[in-house]
Enzyme design. Structure first.
Site, short mmCIF file in Angstrom:
data_model
loop_
_atom_site.label_atom_id
_atom_site.label_comp_id
_atom_site.label_asym_id
_atom_site.label_seq_id
_atom_site.Cartn_x
_atom_site.Cartn_y
_atom_site.Cartn_z
N LYS A 78 106.69 -38.64 -67.10
CA LYS A 78 107.74 -39.16 -68.01
C LYS A 78 108.19 -40.61 -67.30
O LYS A 78 108.35 -40.77 -66.22
CB LYS A 78 108.62 -38.07 -67.62
CG LYS A 78 109.95 -38.56 -68.76
CD LYS A 78 111.24 -37.52 -68.54
CE LYS A 78 112.37 -37.96 -69.32
NZ LYS A 78 113.51 -37.04 -69.67
N SER A 147 114.81 -35.92 -74.30
CA SER A 147 114.04 -37.26 -73.38
C SER A 147 112.56 -36.91 -73.08
O SER A 147 112.17 -37.90 -72.75
CB SER A 147 115.31 -37.69 -72.30
OG SER A 147 115.29 -36.71 -71.53
N SER A 171 116.76 -31.51 -71.61
CA SER A 171 115.58 -32.10 -71.85
C SER A 171 114.35 -31.74 -71.30
O SER A 171 113.36 -32.46 -71.58
CB SER A 171 115.92 -33.66 -71.42
OG SER A 171 116.98 -34.29 -72.05
#
Length: 452
Positions: A78, A147, A171
Protein backbone atom coordinates in the site's frame (compact mmCIF):
# COMPACT_ATOMS: atom_id res chain seq x y z
CA UNK A 1 -10.90 -17.60 -3.25
CA UNK A 2 -9.91 -20.58 -1.12
CA UNK A 3 -10.16 -22.94 -4.09
CA UNK A 4 -7.04 -21.43 -5.66
CA UNK A 5 -3.59 -22.59 -4.57
CA UNK A 6 -2.60 -21.13 -1.22
CA UNK A 7 0.91 -19.99 -0.37
CA UNK A 8 1.81 -23.24 1.40
CA UNK A 9 0.90 -25.21 -1.74
CA UNK A 10 2.90 -22.83 -3.92
CA UNK A 11 5.90 -23.17 -1.59
CA UNK A 12 5.74 -26.94 -2.01
CA UNK A 13 5.61 -26.50 -5.79
CA UNK A 14 8.73 -24.33 -5.54
CA UNK A 15 10.55 -26.99 -3.54
CA UNK A 16 9.61 -29.74 -6.04
CA UNK A 17 10.69 -27.60 -8.96
CA UNK A 18 7.17 -27.69 -10.41
CA UNK A 19 7.02 -23.87 -10.27
CA UNK A 20 9.60 -21.09 -10.09
CA UNK A 21 9.26 -17.64 -8.55
CA UNK A 22 9.91 -16.08 -11.96
CA UNK A 23 6.94 -18.00 -13.37
CA UNK A 24 4.71 -16.69 -10.61
CA UNK A 25 5.89 -13.11 -11.10
CA UNK A 26 5.23 -13.37 -14.84
CA UNK A 27 1.70 -14.62 -14.17
CA UNK A 28 1.04 -11.68 -11.86
CA UNK A 29 2.47 -9.23 -14.39
CA UNK A 30 0.24 -10.75 -17.07
CA UNK A 31 -2.79 -10.27 -14.82
CA UNK A 32 -1.79 -6.65 -14.18
CA UNK A 33 -1.42 -6.04 -17.90
CA UNK A 34 -4.85 -7.57 -18.52
CA UNK A 35 -6.87 -5.93 -15.73
CA UNK A 36 -5.10 -2.74 -14.67
CA UNK A 37 -6.61 -0.54 -17.44
CA UNK A 38 -10.09 -1.16 -16.01
CA UNK A 39 -9.35 -1.55 -12.28
CA UNK A 40 -6.52 0.96 -11.53
CA UNK A 41 -5.13 -0.86 -8.49
CA UNK A 42 -1.46 0.13 -8.88
CA UNK A 43 0.54 3.33 -8.45
CA UNK A 44 3.80 1.67 -9.47
CA UNK A 45 4.73 -1.75 -10.85
CA UNK A 46 8.43 -2.58 -10.66
CA UNK A 47 8.52 -5.24 -13.37
CA UNK A 48 12.29 -5.22 -13.78
CA UNK A 49 13.03 -5.27 -10.05
CA UNK A 50 10.46 -7.98 -9.38
CA UNK A 51 11.83 -10.25 -12.08
CA UNK A 52 15.40 -9.74 -10.83
CA UNK A 53 14.34 -10.57 -7.28
CA UNK A 54 12.42 -13.62 -8.49
CA UNK A 55 15.48 -14.91 -10.33
CA UNK A 56 17.72 -14.43 -7.28
CA UNK A 57 15.21 -16.05 -4.92
CA UNK A 58 14.73 -18.91 -7.35
CA UNK A 59 18.49 -19.48 -7.34
CA UNK A 60 18.37 -19.65 -3.53
CA UNK A 61 15.68 -22.33 -3.70
CA UNK A 62 17.78 -24.35 -6.12
CA UNK A 63 20.57 -24.26 -3.54
CA UNK A 64 18.15 -25.58 -0.91
CA UNK A 65 17.78 -22.22 0.84
CA UNK A 66 14.37 -20.94 1.94
CA UNK A 67 13.64 -17.79 3.90
CA UNK A 68 10.18 -18.90 5.01
CA UNK A 69 6.56 -19.06 3.86
CA UNK A 70 6.77 -15.96 1.64
CA UNK A 71 9.95 -16.95 -0.21
CA UNK A 72 9.35 -16.09 -3.87
CA UNK A 73 5.80 -14.78 -3.33
CA UNK A 74 4.85 -11.56 -5.20
CA UNK A 75 3.08 -9.04 -2.96
CA UNK A 76 1.73 -5.51 -3.23
CA UNK A 77 2.59 -2.66 -0.84
CA UNK A 78 0.00 0.00 0.00
CA UNK A 79 1.36 3.38 -1.01
CA UNK A 80 1.66 4.80 2.48
CA UNK A 81 4.45 2.33 3.36
CA UNK A 82 7.99 3.37 2.44
CA UNK A 83 9.98 1.19 0.04
CA UNK A 84 13.60 2.29 -0.34
CA UNK A 85 14.13 4.11 -3.64
CA UNK A 86 10.42 4.28 -4.47
CA UNK A 87 8.11 7.27 -4.04
CA UNK A 88 5.53 7.16 -1.24
CA UNK A 89 2.82 9.38 -2.71
CA UNK A 90 0.05 8.48 -0.24
CA UNK A 91 -2.50 9.46 -2.87
CA UNK A 92 -1.51 13.14 -2.71
CA UNK A 93 -0.08 15.51 -5.31
CA UNK A 94 1.91 17.13 -2.51
CA UNK A 95 4.13 14.03 -2.31
CA UNK A 96 4.75 13.65 -6.04
CA UNK A 97 8.50 14.18 -5.61
CA UNK A 98 8.94 12.10 -2.47
CA UNK A 99 11.40 9.18 -2.58
CA UNK A 100 11.82 6.90 0.44
CA UNK A 101 15.34 6.57 1.85
CA UNK A 102 14.70 3.19 3.46
CA UNK A 103 12.06 0.51 3.84
CA UNK A 104 9.25 0.78 6.36
CA UNK A 105 9.80 -1.75 9.14
CA UNK A 106 7.21 -4.25 7.89
CA UNK A 107 8.49 -3.87 4.32
CA UNK A 108 12.05 -4.65 5.48
CA UNK A 109 10.73 -7.74 7.23
CA UNK A 110 8.86 -8.88 4.13
CA UNK A 111 11.93 -8.35 1.98
CA UNK A 112 14.10 -10.26 4.46
CA UNK A 113 11.51 -13.05 4.44
CA UNK A 114 11.87 -13.54 0.70
CA UNK A 115 8.74 -11.74 -0.48
CA UNK A 116 8.95 -10.15 -3.93
CA UNK A 117 7.87 -6.50 -3.86
CA UNK A 118 5.84 -6.23 -7.02
CA UNK A 119 4.90 -2.59 -6.64
CA UNK A 120 2.81 0.01 -4.83
CA UNK A 121 -0.98 -0.31 -4.61
CA UNK A 122 -3.39 2.63 -4.75
CA UNK A 123 -4.55 4.29 -1.54
CA UNK A 124 -7.08 7.00 -0.97
CA UNK A 125 -5.60 10.44 -0.26
CA UNK A 126 -3.56 10.12 2.93
CA UNK A 127 -5.45 6.88 3.66
CA UNK A 128 -8.63 8.83 4.44
CA UNK A 129 -12.11 9.16 2.91
CA UNK A 130 -11.86 10.75 -0.53
CA UNK A 131 -12.33 7.86 -3.00
CA UNK A 132 -9.39 6.70 -5.08
CA UNK A 133 -9.30 5.74 -8.77
CA UNK A 134 -9.57 2.00 -8.02
CA UNK A 135 -12.66 0.03 -9.12
CA UNK A 136 -14.25 -3.07 -7.62
CA UNK A 137 -13.12 -6.24 -9.46
CA UNK A 138 -16.54 -7.88 -9.06
CA UNK A 139 -18.31 -4.93 -10.71
CA UNK A 140 -16.31 -1.84 -11.74
CA UNK A 141 -19.35 0.37 -11.17
CA UNK A 142 -19.13 -0.37 -7.41
CA UNK A 143 -16.68 0.96 -4.83
CA UNK A 144 -13.79 -1.33 -3.82
CA UNK A 145 -13.88 0.16 -0.32
CA UNK A 146 -11.61 2.33 1.75
CA UNK A 147 -7.99 3.28 1.70
CA UNK A 148 -6.51 -0.21 1.13
CA UNK A 149 -8.68 -0.67 -1.97
CA UNK A 150 -5.76 -1.13 -4.36
CA UNK A 151 -4.39 -3.93 -2.20
CA UNK A 152 -7.76 -5.71 -2.00
CA UNK A 153 -8.53 -5.40 -5.71
CA UNK A 154 -5.08 -6.58 -6.76
CA UNK A 155 -5.31 -9.71 -4.60
CA UNK A 156 -8.83 -10.47 -5.84
CA UNK A 157 -7.66 -10.44 -9.46
CA UNK A 158 -4.44 -12.40 -8.93
CA UNK A 159 -2.29 -9.36 -9.71
CA UNK A 160 -0.37 -10.34 -6.57
CA UNK A 161 -0.83 -13.15 -4.09
CA UNK A 162 -1.03 -11.00 -0.96
CA UNK A 163 -0.76 -7.33 -0.08
CA UNK A 164 -0.02 -4.98 2.77
CA UNK A 165 -2.83 -2.74 4.00
CA UNK A 166 -3.61 -0.45 6.91
CA UNK A 167 -6.68 0.41 8.97
CA UNK A 168 -7.60 3.43 11.05
CA UNK A 169 -11.36 2.89 10.88
CA UNK A 170 -12.19 0.07 8.50
CA UNK A 171 -9.70 0.22 5.66
CA UNK A 172 -8.59 -3.43 5.76
CA UNK A 173 -11.85 -5.16 6.67
CA UNK A 174 -14.11 -3.18 4.35
CA UNK A 175 -12.15 -3.40 1.07
CA UNK A 176 -11.29 -7.04 1.76
CA UNK A 177 -15.00 -7.72 2.25
CA UNK A 178 -16.14 -5.73 -0.80
CA UNK A 179 -13.51 -7.42 -2.98
CA UNK A 180 -14.07 -10.99 -1.73
CA UNK A 181 -10.67 -11.65 -0.11
CA UNK A 182 -9.49 -12.33 3.45
CA UNK A 183 -8.12 -9.56 5.65
CA UNK A 184 -6.44 -9.25 9.03
CA UNK A 185 -6.14 -6.23 11.29
CA UNK A 186 -3.89 -7.33 14.16
CA UNK A 187 -3.88 -6.06 17.73
CA UNK A 188 -2.93 -2.39 17.95
CA UNK A 189 0.85 -2.12 18.16
CA UNK A 190 1.63 -5.70 17.14
CA UNK A 191 3.07 -4.52 13.81
CA UNK A 192 5.60 -1.71 13.77
CA UNK A 193 4.44 1.45 11.94
CA UNK A 194 7.90 2.90 11.32
CA UNK A 195 8.07 4.31 7.79
CA UNK A 196 4.28 4.55 7.37
CA UNK A 197 2.47 7.82 6.59
CA UNK A 198 0.12 8.22 9.59
CA UNK A 199 -3.54 9.12 9.91
CA UNK A 200 -3.97 8.74 13.67
CA UNK A 201 -1.24 7.72 16.10
CA UNK A 202 -3.70 6.01 18.48
CA UNK A 203 -5.79 4.25 15.82
CA UNK A 204 -3.53 3.22 12.92
CA UNK A 205 -2.94 -0.51 12.39
CA UNK A 206 -0.84 -2.25 9.73
CA UNK A 207 -2.26 -5.50 8.36
CA UNK A 208 -2.62 -7.70 5.33
CA UNK A 209 -4.96 -9.09 2.69
CA UNK A 210 -4.66 -12.44 0.97
CA UNK A 211 -6.67 -15.19 -0.69
CA UNK A 212 -7.12 -17.40 2.38
CA UNK A 213 -6.74 -17.38 6.14
CA UNK A 214 -3.62 -19.55 5.95
CA UNK A 215 -2.08 -16.94 3.64
CA UNK A 216 -2.91 -14.22 6.17
CA UNK A 217 -1.09 -16.29 8.80
CA UNK A 218 2.00 -16.42 6.59
CA UNK A 219 1.89 -12.66 6.04
CA UNK A 220 1.45 -11.94 9.74
CA UNK A 221 4.30 -14.28 10.69
CA UNK A 222 6.76 -12.51 8.41
CA UNK A 223 5.49 -8.97 9.09
CA UNK A 224 5.82 -9.50 12.84
CA UNK A 225 9.25 -11.17 12.78
CA UNK A 226 12.11 -8.69 13.42
CA UNK A 227 15.04 -8.73 11.03
CA UNK A 228 18.61 -9.25 12.21
CA UNK A 229 19.21 -5.53 11.72
CA UNK A 230 16.58 -4.71 14.35
CA UNK A 231 18.80 -6.19 17.04
CA UNK A 232 16.19 -8.52 18.57
CA UNK A 233 17.73 -11.61 20.25
CA UNK A 234 17.34 -14.79 18.22
CA UNK A 235 15.74 -16.55 21.17
CA UNK A 236 13.10 -13.85 21.72
CA UNK A 237 9.60 -15.40 22.03
CA UNK A 238 7.60 -15.39 18.82
CA UNK A 239 4.22 -16.80 17.83
CA UNK A 240 4.11 -19.27 14.94
CA UNK A 241 0.90 -18.12 13.28
CA UNK A 242 1.22 -20.86 10.66
CA UNK A 243 0.05 -23.28 13.37
CA UNK A 244 -3.44 -21.73 13.19
CA UNK A 245 -4.58 -24.20 10.54
CA UNK A 246 -3.03 -27.31 12.07
CA UNK A 247 -5.61 -29.50 13.78
CA UNK A 248 -7.77 -26.51 14.60
CA UNK A 249 -10.54 -27.37 17.02
CA UNK A 250 -14.10 -26.28 16.45
CA UNK A 251 -14.38 -22.65 17.60
CA UNK A 252 -16.71 -21.17 20.18
CA UNK A 253 -18.25 -17.99 18.79
CA UNK A 254 -20.27 -15.15 20.26
CA UNK A 255 -22.74 -13.36 18.01
CA UNK A 256 -23.51 -9.71 18.68
CA UNK A 257 -26.93 -8.98 17.21
CA UNK A 258 -27.81 -5.59 18.72
CA UNK A 259 -26.25 -2.69 16.78
CA UNK A 260 -24.99 -4.84 13.88
CA UNK A 261 -28.13 -6.57 12.61
CA UNK A 262 -30.13 -3.44 13.35
CA UNK A 263 -27.89 -1.40 11.03
CA UNK A 264 -27.13 -3.68 8.08
CA UNK A 265 -29.35 -4.05 5.02
CA UNK A 266 -31.52 -7.08 4.33
CA UNK A 267 -28.98 -8.62 1.95
CA UNK A 268 -26.18 -8.63 4.52
CA UNK A 269 -28.55 -9.69 7.31
CA UNK A 270 -29.76 -12.70 5.30
CA UNK A 271 -26.22 -13.66 4.27
CA UNK A 272 -24.95 -13.35 7.83
CA UNK A 273 -27.74 -15.48 9.28
CA UNK A 274 -27.26 -18.11 6.59
CA UNK A 275 -23.53 -18.28 7.38
CA UNK A 276 -24.21 -18.56 11.13
CA UNK A 277 -26.76 -21.33 10.53
CA UNK A 278 -24.20 -23.15 8.38
CA UNK A 279 -21.57 -22.91 11.12
CA UNK A 280 -24.03 -24.03 13.78
CA UNK A 281 -25.06 -27.04 11.65
CA UNK A 282 -21.36 -27.90 11.40
CA UNK A 283 -21.20 -28.14 15.18
CA UNK A 284 -19.85 -24.71 16.09
CA UNK A 285 -20.89 -23.57 19.56
CA UNK A 286 -22.55 -20.18 19.04
CA UNK A 287 -23.99 -18.00 21.77
CA UNK A 288 -25.70 -14.62 21.65
CA UNK A 289 -23.78 -11.95 23.55
CA UNK A 290 -24.48 -8.36 24.46
CA UNK A 291 -22.09 -5.77 23.06
CA UNK A 292 -19.34 -4.83 25.53
CA UNK A 293 -20.51 -1.19 25.36
CA UNK A 294 -22.69 1.05 23.25
CA UNK A 295 -20.93 1.04 19.90
CA UNK A 296 -22.95 4.06 18.88
CA UNK A 297 -21.08 5.97 21.62
CA UNK A 298 -17.69 4.77 20.37
CA UNK A 299 -18.06 6.11 16.85
CA UNK A 300 -17.96 9.84 17.74
CA UNK A 301 -15.03 9.24 20.11
CA UNK A 302 -13.16 7.44 17.31
CA UNK A 303 -13.86 10.37 14.99
CA UNK A 304 -12.59 12.94 17.51
CA UNK A 305 -9.27 11.16 17.99
CA UNK A 306 -8.79 10.61 14.27
CA UNK A 307 -9.61 14.24 13.45
CA UNK A 308 -7.27 15.78 16.04
CA UNK A 309 -4.35 13.49 15.23
CA UNK A 310 -4.77 13.95 11.46
CA UNK A 311 -4.78 17.70 12.04
CA UNK A 312 -1.64 17.46 14.15
CA UNK A 313 0.22 15.66 11.36
CA UNK A 314 -1.05 17.79 8.46
CA UNK A 315 -1.43 21.25 10.05
CA UNK A 316 1.57 22.99 8.47
CA UNK A 317 1.13 21.48 5.00
CA UNK A 318 -2.63 22.02 5.14
CA UNK A 319 -2.30 25.69 5.99
CA UNK A 320 0.16 26.21 3.13
CA UNK A 321 -1.59 24.01 0.52
CA UNK A 322 -5.27 23.75 1.41
CA UNK A 323 -6.50 23.55 -2.24
CA UNK A 324 -4.37 20.41 -2.74
CA UNK A 325 -6.41 18.50 -0.14
CA UNK A 326 -9.55 16.57 -1.03
CA UNK A 327 -12.91 17.67 0.31
CA UNK A 328 -13.33 14.93 2.91
CA UNK A 329 -9.83 14.94 4.36
CA UNK A 330 -9.92 18.75 4.45
CA UNK A 331 -13.14 18.53 6.45
CA UNK A 332 -11.54 16.05 8.84
CA UNK A 333 -8.51 18.30 9.41
CA UNK A 334 -10.72 21.37 9.92
CA UNK A 335 -12.72 19.40 12.47
CA UNK A 336 -9.54 18.43 14.30
CA UNK A 337 -8.19 21.98 14.34
CA UNK A 338 -11.44 23.20 15.92
CA UNK A 339 -11.66 20.43 18.52
CA UNK A 340 -11.39 21.66 22.14
CA UNK A 341 -8.41 20.11 23.89
CA UNK A 342 -10.56 18.76 26.73
CA UNK A 343 -12.72 16.76 24.29
CA UNK A 344 -9.65 15.11 22.78
CA UNK A 345 -8.21 14.41 26.24
CA UNK A 346 -11.47 12.81 27.40
CA UNK A 347 -11.63 10.67 24.24
CA UNK A 348 -8.05 9.43 24.76
CA UNK A 349 -8.80 8.67 28.41
CA UNK A 350 -11.84 6.60 27.37
CA UNK A 351 -9.90 4.82 24.63
CA UNK A 352 -7.19 3.76 27.07
CA UNK A 353 -9.79 2.49 29.54
CA UNK A 354 -11.77 0.68 26.87
CA UNK A 355 -8.72 -1.11 25.47
CA UNK A 356 -8.20 -2.64 28.91
CA UNK A 357 -11.83 -3.63 29.45
CA UNK A 358 -13.39 -4.32 26.04
CA UNK A 359 -13.35 -8.10 26.60
CA UNK A 360 -14.60 -7.93 30.20
CA UNK A 361 -17.82 -9.81 31.05
CA UNK A 362 -17.92 -11.76 27.79
CA UNK A 363 -18.53 -15.53 28.02
CA UNK A 364 -15.77 -18.07 27.36
CA UNK A 365 -15.50 -17.81 23.59
CA UNK A 366 -12.73 -17.83 21.00
CA UNK A 367 -14.08 -14.93 18.96
CA UNK A 368 -16.98 -12.59 18.40
CA UNK A 369 -18.57 -12.66 14.96
CA UNK A 370 -20.47 -9.89 13.17
CA UNK A 371 -21.24 -8.88 9.60
CA UNK A 372 -18.13 -7.22 8.15
CA UNK A 373 -20.01 -4.38 6.47
CA UNK A 374 -23.43 -2.73 6.52
CA UNK A 375 -24.06 -3.52 2.84
CA UNK A 376 -22.30 -5.15 -0.09
CA UNK A 377 -20.09 -2.72 -2.04
CA UNK A 378 -22.23 0.35 -2.83
CA UNK A 379 -22.93 1.11 -6.48
CA UNK A 380 -21.22 4.48 -6.26
CA UNK A 381 -17.67 5.53 -6.87
CA UNK A 382 -18.00 8.72 -4.78
CA UNK A 383 -17.96 6.73 -1.54
CA UNK A 384 -15.70 4.15 0.07
CA UNK A 385 -18.60 2.66 2.05
CA UNK A 386 -19.57 2.79 5.71
CA UNK A 387 -16.91 1.80 8.29
CA UNK A 388 -19.19 1.76 11.36
CA UNK A 389 -18.95 -2.05 11.79
CA UNK A 390 -15.13 -1.83 11.79
CA UNK A 391 -14.25 1.40 13.59
CA UNK A 392 -15.21 0.08 17.07
CA UNK A 393 -12.56 -2.63 16.79
CA UNK A 394 -9.92 -0.16 15.60
CA UNK A 395 -10.84 1.97 18.61
CA UNK A 396 -10.62 -1.06 20.89
CA UNK A 397 -7.32 -2.13 19.29
CA UNK A 398 -8.58 -5.73 19.12
CA UNK A 399 -7.54 -8.11 16.31
CA UNK A 400 -10.01 -8.88 13.54
CA UNK A 401 -10.10 -11.29 10.61
CA UNK A 402 -12.63 -11.01 7.79
CA UNK A 403 -13.57 -13.81 5.41
CA UNK A 404 -16.06 -13.85 2.53
CA UNK A 405 -19.11 -16.01 3.24
CA UNK A 406 -21.44 -15.57 0.27
CA UNK A 407 -22.71 -13.42 -2.58
CA UNK A 408 -25.59 -10.99 -2.88
CA UNK A 409 -28.20 -11.45 -5.61
CA UNK A 410 -26.16 -8.96 -7.63
CA UNK A 411 -23.08 -11.18 -7.35
CA UNK A 412 -21.17 -9.02 -4.82
CA UNK A 413 -19.29 -10.55 -1.87
CA UNK A 414 -20.64 -10.57 1.69
CA UNK A 415 -18.25 -11.25 4.57
CA UNK A 416 -17.99 -12.21 8.23
CA UNK A 417 -15.84 -10.29 10.70
CA UNK A 418 -14.31 -12.25 13.58
CA UNK A 419 -12.91 -10.38 16.57
CA UNK A 420 -10.67 -11.72 19.32
CA UNK A 421 -9.21 -10.43 22.59
CA UNK A 422 -5.90 -8.58 22.68
CA UNK A 423 -2.98 -10.55 21.17
CA UNK A 424 -5.18 -13.57 20.38
CA UNK A 425 -4.18 -13.69 16.70
CA UNK A 426 -3.26 -17.39 16.77
CA UNK A 427 -6.63 -18.44 18.22
CA UNK A 428 -8.47 -15.96 16.00
CA UNK A 429 -6.80 -17.22 12.83
CA UNK A 430 -7.56 -20.78 13.88
CA UNK A 431 -11.26 -19.95 14.35
CA UNK A 432 -11.37 -18.11 11.02
CA UNK A 433 -9.67 -21.02 9.25
CA UNK A 434 -12.26 -23.43 10.63
CA UNK A 435 -15.11 -21.15 9.49
CA UNK A 436 -13.49 -20.70 6.08
CA UNK A 437 -13.33 -24.46 5.55
CA UNK A 438 -16.95 -24.90 6.60
CA UNK A 439 -18.34 -22.01 4.52
CA UNK A 440 -16.34 -22.96 1.40
CA UNK A 441 -16.53 -19.62 -0.39
CA UNK A 442 -15.07 -20.43 -3.81
CA UNK A 443 -16.55 -17.72 -5.99
CA UNK A 444 -14.24 -15.26 -7.68
CA UNK A 445 -14.59 -12.34 -10.08
CA UNK A 446 -15.28 -13.51 -13.62
CA UNK A 447 -12.20 -11.60 -14.74
CA UNK A 448 -9.94 -13.95 -12.78
CA UNK A 449 -10.89 -17.12 -14.63
CA UNK A 450 -7.64 -18.78 -15.72
CA UNK A 451 -5.44 -16.76 -13.33
CA UNK A 452 -3.28 -18.38 -10.62
Amino acid sequence: MAARANLATISQQFKRGALRPIDLVDRCLASIKQHEPAIHAWVKVDERGARQAAQALGDELERGQSRGPLHGIPIGIKDIFDVAGWPTKAGSSLRAQHVAAEDATVVARLRAGGAILLGKTVTTEYACFDPSVTHNPWNPAHTPGGSSAGSAASVALGMCLAAVGSQTGGSITRPASYCGVAGIKPTFGLLDLGGVVPVSFHLDHAGAMARSVSDLAAMLLVMSTPTAEEGVPHDAPHVNYLAAGEGARMPRLGVIEPFFLERCDDTVKAGFRQAIDNLRQGGVHIVAVAPPTSFADLLPLHRKIMAVEAAAYHRAAFEANRPAYGKQIAGLIDEGLRMPAYEYAMAIRHLEWYREHAWDDLPEIDALVTPATTTPAPARLDTTGDPQFNSPWSYAGLPTVSIPCGLSREGLPIALQLIGPKLSELTLLSAAAWCERRLRFEAEPALTKGNT
